[in-house]
Design an enzyme around this catalytic site. Sequence first.
Site, PDB file in Angstrom:
ATOM      1  N   TYR A   1       0.815  -1.225   0.000  1.00 35.24           N
ATOM      2  CA  TYR A   1       0.000   0.000   0.000  1.00 35.24           C
ATOM      3  C   TYR A   1       0.842   1.267   0.000  1.00 35.24           C
ATOM      4  O   TYR A   1       0.325   2.358  -0.208  1.00 35.24           O
ATOM      5  CB  TYR A   1      -0.960   0.012   1.195  1.00 35.24           C
ATOM      6  CG  TYR A   1      -1.999  -1.093   1.177  1.00 35.24           C
ATOM      7  CD1 TYR A   1      -2.066  -2.000   0.125  1.00 35.24           C
ATOM      8  CD2 TYR A   1      -2.917  -1.235   2.198  1.00 35.24           C
ATOM      9  CE1 TYR A   1      -3.002  -3.016   0.103  1.00 35.24           C
ATOM     10  CE2 TYR A   1      -3.866  -2.250   2.177  1.00 35.24           C
ATOM     11  CZ  TYR A   1      -3.896  -3.142   1.125  1.00 35.24           C
ATOM     12  OH  TYR A   1      -4.833  -4.142   1.113  1.00 35.24           O
TER      13      TYR A   1
ATOM     14  N   LYS B   1       3.524 -15.608   2.985  1.00 34.29           N
ATOM     15  CA  LYS B   1       3.446 -16.368   1.731  1.00 34.29           C
ATOM     16  C   LYS B   1       4.888 -16.719   1.364  1.00 34.29           C
ATOM     17  O   LYS B   1       5.411 -16.361   0.292  1.00 34.29           O
ATOM     18  CB  LYS B   1       2.760 -15.493   0.657  1.00 34.29           C
ATOM     19  CG  LYS B   1       2.435 -16.187  -0.639  1.00 34.29           C
ATOM     20  CD  LYS B   1       1.303 -17.189  -0.518  1.00 34.29           C
ATOM     21  CE  LYS B   1       1.096 -17.902  -1.858  1.00 34.29           C
ATOM     22  NZ  LYS B   1       0.320 -19.135  -1.726  1.00 34.29           N
TER      23      LYS B   1
ATOM     24  N   ASP C   1      -2.890 -18.395   2.302  1.00 35.18           N
ATOM     25  CA  ASP C   1      -4.036 -19.091   1.695  1.00 35.18           C
ATOM     26  C   ASP C   1      -4.629 -20.101   2.676  1.00 35.18           C
ATOM     27  O   ASP C   1      -5.848 -20.213   2.814  1.00 35.18           O
ATOM     28  CB  ASP C   1      -3.664 -19.744   0.354  1.00 35.18           C
ATOM     29  CG  ASP C   1      -2.224 -20.226   0.296  1.00 35.18           C
ATOM     30  OD1 ASP C   1      -1.499 -20.064   1.290  1.00 35.18           O
ATOM     31  OD2 ASP C   1      -1.827 -20.789  -0.741  1.00 35.18           O
TER      32      ASP C   1
ATOM     33  N   ASP D   1      -5.255  -6.798   5.968  1.00 38.07           N
ATOM     34  CA  ASP D   1      -6.445  -6.097   5.496  1.00 38.07           C
ATOM     35  C   ASP D   1      -7.524  -7.115   5.121  1.00 38.07           C
ATOM     36  O   ASP D   1      -8.681  -7.035   5.534  1.00 38.07           O
ATOM     37  CB  ASP D   1      -6.045  -5.248   4.272  1.00 38.07           C
ATOM     38  CG  ASP D   1      -7.133  -4.280   3.855  1.00 38.07           C
ATOM     39  OD1 ASP D   1      -8.157  -4.203   4.548  1.00 38.07           O
ATOM     40  OD2 ASP D   1      -6.946  -3.601   2.821  1.00 38.07           O
TER      41      ASP D   1
ATOM     42  N   ASP E   1     -11.068  -8.642   7.525  1.00 34.42           N
ATOM     43  CA  ASP E   1     -12.448  -8.549   7.038  1.00 34.42           C
ATOM     44  C   ASP E   1     -13.092  -9.931   7.063  1.00 34.42           C
ATOM     45  O   ASP E   1     -14.266 -10.091   7.384  1.00 34.42           O
ATOM     46  CB  ASP E   1     -12.498  -7.986   5.610  1.00 34.42           C
ATOM     47  CG  ASP E   1     -12.661  -6.475   5.618  1.00 34.42           C
ATOM     48  OD1 ASP E   1     -12.282  -5.851   6.629  1.00 34.42           O
ATOM     49  OD2 ASP E   1     -13.162  -5.923   4.618  1.00 34.42           O
TER      50      ASP E   1
END
Length: 370
Positions: A141, A191, A223, A247, A251
Amino acid sequence: MEKRIAVLPGDGIGKEIIRGAVDVLQAIGERFGHKFHFSYGKIGGGAIDELGTPLPDETIDLCKESDAVLLGAVGGPKWDQQPAHMRPEKGLLKIRKELDLYANLRPTIYYSSLAESSPLKKEVIENVDLLMVRELTGGLYFGKPSERSVKDGKDVVVDTLFYQKEEMTRVIKLAFELAQNRKKKVTSVDKANVLESSRLWREVAEEVSKDFPDVQLEHMLVDNAAMQMIKNPTQFDVVVTENMFGDILSDEASVLTGSLGMLPSASLSEEGPYLFEPIHGSAPDIEGQNLANPLATILSAAMMLRLSFGLEDEASAIEKAVDEVLNAGYRTKDIESEGMKLVTTTEMTEQVKATILDNQTIKSIMECYS
Ligand code: NAD
């Protein structure tokens, strides 16, 4: 106690939910004898419209001079087509940078009264109590370059995932410290099978863990973590991860408790002030209809009392009041279920406030007779 709180309502439902949290903080001030001074600042789309920037300097100054910051939400379709630097979300990213808010804490707690609102089975979500710790100032970001261009006649795009090792170390260390006061387990999500940044992340997690022999460390690929969060969320205690993974996963975690409208968050820096906000966005689809759930913002105010001001009893009073109101069957539309009492944003706020103040009345009566 006397504290200055910068209040940034932002866009969409921001004003409605912030009003709820401010009202509840005032009730806490009344009950426990504290004085909270609220000063309002602009951020997001409204700031772009009025002042031509998503984060005016006055807002930055206001936040830096305050003891804590309470934020609503920013954004909306009106500003979706703006160039990148004039988008409301830029205001959010910039305030995080300006205040050096490097860690975002997002607790997800099971409310037995809301079991019906979750799309997951009760047996899966029962007793969920996890704390997501998301790195907030680095990663995709913020990395440069982040741009579109034309190369050999083709449209191409680049985003950059950049991290300094120190940024990883401080947030992972914080996760371990937090785990020490909980169930003493840290799940570090990465990851590492694909990304170089994740391989460093994993090394840092191992390094930091050496200073916390009482805390168990496990690594999980993002994942798999996304799947485990839904399949077996009670296995998690503290989950720590980089900016974008955090992020998305936080959620996902919100689904466990039934609604984005229930999840608070705190963003911490090394020196303060800290910033508190619900994890949801500006919900333009329900803006101005008095339908928004104010509880995520009210619970963010509870986190402020605990983490910024050290007011544990006051924070618990809010959390207990929210629990009681939910147990009494009050529901905003997002957490509505059969047989429950549907209420508006303001009615929900009033219920929480009344519970906080009623408790005091009962307490004084009990004190008189003890
Ligand atoms: P959103 O979180 O605003 O809404 C997603 C869904 O959840 C909507 O149906 C909405 O009505 C519902 N919802 C969210 N909060 C709720 C609440 N308190 N009570 C009841 N229902 C609630 O996400 P989105 O629709 O993807 O984004 C809308 C705007 O918000 C976009 O401009 C986005 O960029 C922005 N956004 C801002 C933040 C932030 O300010 N921190 C975070 C996420 C998205």
